[in-house]
Design a protein around this motif. Sequence first.
Motif, short mmCIF file in Angstrom:
data_model
loop_
_atom_site.label_atom_id
_atom_site.label_comp_id
_atom_site.label_asym_id
_atom_site.label_seq_id
_atom_site.Cartn_x
_atom_site.Cartn_y
_atom_site.Cartn_z
N ALA A 1 -16.02 -22.67 6.85
CA ALA A 1 -14.75 -22.89 7.55
C ALA A 1 -13.93 -21.62 7.66
O ALA A 1 -13.07 -21.51 8.53
N HIS B 1 -10.91 -26.15 12.28
CA HIS B 1 -10.49 -26.66 10.97
C HIS B 1 -8.98 -26.63 10.79
O HIS B 1 -8.48 -26.90 9.69
N LEU C 1 -8.96 -19.67 8.61
CA LEU C 1 -9.93 -20.71 8.95
C LEU C 1 -10.17 -20.72 10.45
O LEU C 1 -9.28 -20.40 11.23
#
Length: 195
Positions: free
Chosen positions: A76, A104, A100
């Motif tokens: 992520a 996400h 991220l």
Amino acid sequence: MVTLETPRLVLRRWREEDVAPMAAINADPEVMRWIRDGSVRDEQQTRSGIQAWESEWESRGFGLFAVEIRSTGELAGFTGLSVPGFLPEVLPAVEVGWRLGRSHWGQGLATEAAAAAVRFGFEERGLRRIVSIAQVGNDASERIMTKLGMRAVRETVHPTGGRRVRVFELSSEQYAPTHPPMTLEDGPQRRRRTT
């Protein structure tokens, strides 16, 4: 090597197979909008960054974790602790940071990951103070800092990028009363050690 687990995430050290997905995150202009001058990074720059992060682990005993989604194994992005050498006026300091991929965002994952990193810093590495630095206008990051219990302590200018930044901080004394000591049985941020 240290590995942390949260309900939805695994925070671990970096692997070769992380370079390509992290490079894809770093190549997204929206992800990089609030990072230094907003420039994207290519695969070689990403590889060099990961090598530097791993070196920090070896030299300081903390660093940036690769953040993996527990249910899928997907990378992520990152979270963790580093020395913010880019802003000498706050030194000595350790910063919690995160990045991220856009897919996400908006799920609370950055807060979940950063909270585990903060807990690790205070409880496992005995840090007395953790800061976080965001460009003025990056409201999403400032919301995460507030959720971590941090408070804004100064506003200044990034010495190389020229953009205004806001510095948040949290001391171990402010942290301790609201966070019981971590044990191996803790669910939300339980830890495991691997070799």
